[in-house]
Design a protein around this motif. Sequence first.
Motif, PDB file in Angstrom:
ATOM      1  N   LEU A  57       1.462   2.225  -9.331  1.00 13.66           N
ATOM      2  CA  LEU A  57       1.436   3.102  -8.166  1.00 13.66           C
ATOM      3  C   LEU A  57       0.840   4.434  -8.598  1.00 13.66           C
ATOM      4  CD1 LEU A  57       4.943   2.182  -6.765  1.00 13.66           C
ATOM      5  CD2 LEU A  57       2.712   1.238  -6.147  1.00 13.66           C
ATOM      6  N   PRO A  61      -5.343   7.178  -3.630  1.00  9.25           N
ATOM      7  CA  PRO A  61      -5.657   5.777  -3.304  1.00  9.25           C
ATOM      8  C   PRO A  61      -6.896   5.239  -4.020  1.00  9.25           C
ATOM      9  CG  PRO A  61      -6.277   7.183  -1.468  1.00  9.25           C
ATOM     10  CD  PRO A  61      -5.612   8.066  -2.491  1.00  9.25           C
ATOM     11  N   ARG A  82      -0.355   4.269   5.974  1.00 11.75           N
ATOM     12  CA  ARG A  82      -1.449   3.606   5.255  1.00 11.75           C
ATOM     13  C   ARG A  82      -2.715   4.428   5.416  1.00 11.75           C
ATOM     14  NH1 ARG A  82      -4.579   0.364   9.124  1.00 11.75           N
ATOM     15  NH2 ARG A  82      -3.466   0.509  11.098  1.00 11.75           N
ATOM     16  N   THR A  83      -3.602   4.308   4.424  1.00 13.08           N
ATOM     17  CA  THR A  83      -4.854   5.055   4.444  1.00 13.08           C
ATOM     18  C   THR A  83      -5.947   4.207   3.804  1.00 13.08           C
ATOM     19  OG1 THR A  83      -5.843   7.212   3.956  1.00 13.08           O
ATOM     20  CG2 THR A  83      -4.486   6.221   2.220  1.00 13.08           C
ATOM     21  N   GLY A  85      -8.894   3.756   0.962  1.00 12.63           N
ATOM     22  CA  GLY A  85      -9.223   4.214  -0.380  1.00 12.63           C
ATOM     23  C   GLY A  85     -10.183   3.237  -1.035  1.00 12.63           C
ATOM     24  N   TRP A  94      -4.571   1.273   1.490  1.00  5.20           N
ATOM     25  CA  TRP A  94      -3.556   1.667   0.522  1.00  5.20           C
ATOM     26  C   TRP A  94      -2.339   2.152   1.291  1.00  5.20           C
ATOM     27  CZ3 TRP A  94      -4.056   2.314  -5.005  1.00  5.20           C
ATOM     28  CH2 TRP A  94      -5.274   1.843  -5.515  1.00  5.20           C
ATOM     29  N   HIS A  95      -1.149   1.903   0.743  1.00  5.17           N
ATOM     30  CA  HIS A  95       0.099   2.364   1.352  1.00  5.17           C
ATOM     31  C   HIS A  95       0.608   3.573   0.566  1.00  5.17           C
ATOM     32  CE1 HIS A  95       0.159  -0.960   3.996  1.00  5.17           C
ATOM     33  NE2 HIS A  95       0.824  -1.825   3.259  1.00  5.17           N
ATOM     34  N   LEU A  96       1.035   4.607   1.307  1.00  2.00           N
ATOM     35  CA  LEU A  96       1.687   5.745   0.685  1.00  2.00           C
ATOM     36  C   LEU A  96       3.180   5.450   0.685  1.00  2.00           C
ATOM     37  CD1 LEU A  96       1.764   8.557  -0.531  1.00  2.00           C
ATOM     38  CD2 LEU A  96       1.707   9.495   1.797  1.00  2.00           C
ATOM     39  N   TRP A 102       6.392  10.125  -4.437  1.00  2.79           N
ATOM     40  CA  TRP A 102       5.389   9.635  -3.497  1.00  2.79           C
ATOM     41  C   TRP A 102       4.224   9.086  -4.306  1.00  2.79           C
ATOM     42  CZ3 TRP A 102       5.119  10.821   2.050  1.00  2.79           C
ATOM     43  CH2 TRP A 102       6.326  11.294   2.542  1.00  2.79           C
ATOM     44  N   TYR A 104       0.718   5.988  -4.161  1.00  4.13           N
ATOM     45  CA  TYR A 104      -0.102   5.035  -3.417  1.00  4.13           C
ATOM     46  C   TYR A 104      -0.110   3.688  -4.126  1.00  4.13           C
ATOM     47  CZ  TYR A 104      -1.989   8.952  -0.761  1.00  4.13           C
ATOM     48  OH  TYR A 104      -2.122  10.043   0.053  1.00  4.13           O
ATOM     49  N   SER A 106      -1.960  -0.273  -3.647  1.00  7.16           N
ATOM     50  CA  SER A 106      -2.964  -1.038  -2.916  1.00  7.16           C
ATOM     51  C   SER A 106      -2.283  -2.030  -1.974  1.00  7.16           C
ATOM     52  CB  SER A 106      -3.863  -1.799  -3.894  1.00  7.16           C
ATOM     53  OG  SER A 106      -4.708  -2.678  -3.178  1.00  7.16           O
ATOM     54  N   CYS A 120      -2.153   7.345   8.040  1.00  5.56           N
ATOM     55  CA  CYS A 120      -1.790   8.690   7.561  1.00  5.56           C
ATOM     56  C   CYS A 120      -2.655   9.727   8.259  1.00  5.56           C
ATOM     57  CB  CYS A 120      -2.016   8.798   6.055  1.00  5.56           C
ATOM     58  SG  CYS A 120      -0.965   7.730   5.060  1.00  5.56           S
TER      59      CYS A 120
END
Length: 120
Positions: A57, A61, A82-83, A85, A94-96, A102, A104, A106, A120
């Motif tokens: 992690l 991202p 999610r965003t 990257g 990618w998930h935060l 905190w 990211y 994949s 996000c």
Amino acid sequence: MPLCSALTRFAIAGAAGTLAAAAAVTPATASESGRGGTDHQAPRLYKGVVMASQLLLRSAPNRDSKVVRVAFRDDVVTVHCRTTGQQIDGNAQWHLLTDGAWAYGSARYIRDLGPTPRRC
């Protein structure tokens, strides 16, 4: 003017002012959406399960960013959003994550449990 009358008028004026102030503040706490609640609700959190044997992690991202921590297969993680990257095996999502630090992860290696996380 008698003292009693002046005090009574002062008390009535003060009570009227208090009621007017309360009436002015009350609409500010009501929801603009018409649902009757407040608009300042906590953001919804989502869940996912790690599908990789060991998922690094990261602080951003992409694979070039710093590793913040590691998650393992079958770990259930909390997803904030999610965003987009770096693409990993054809998946650029990618998930935060909010578990501890905190970080990211994949989305290629995290299966959503329930609805797809918001952007996000």
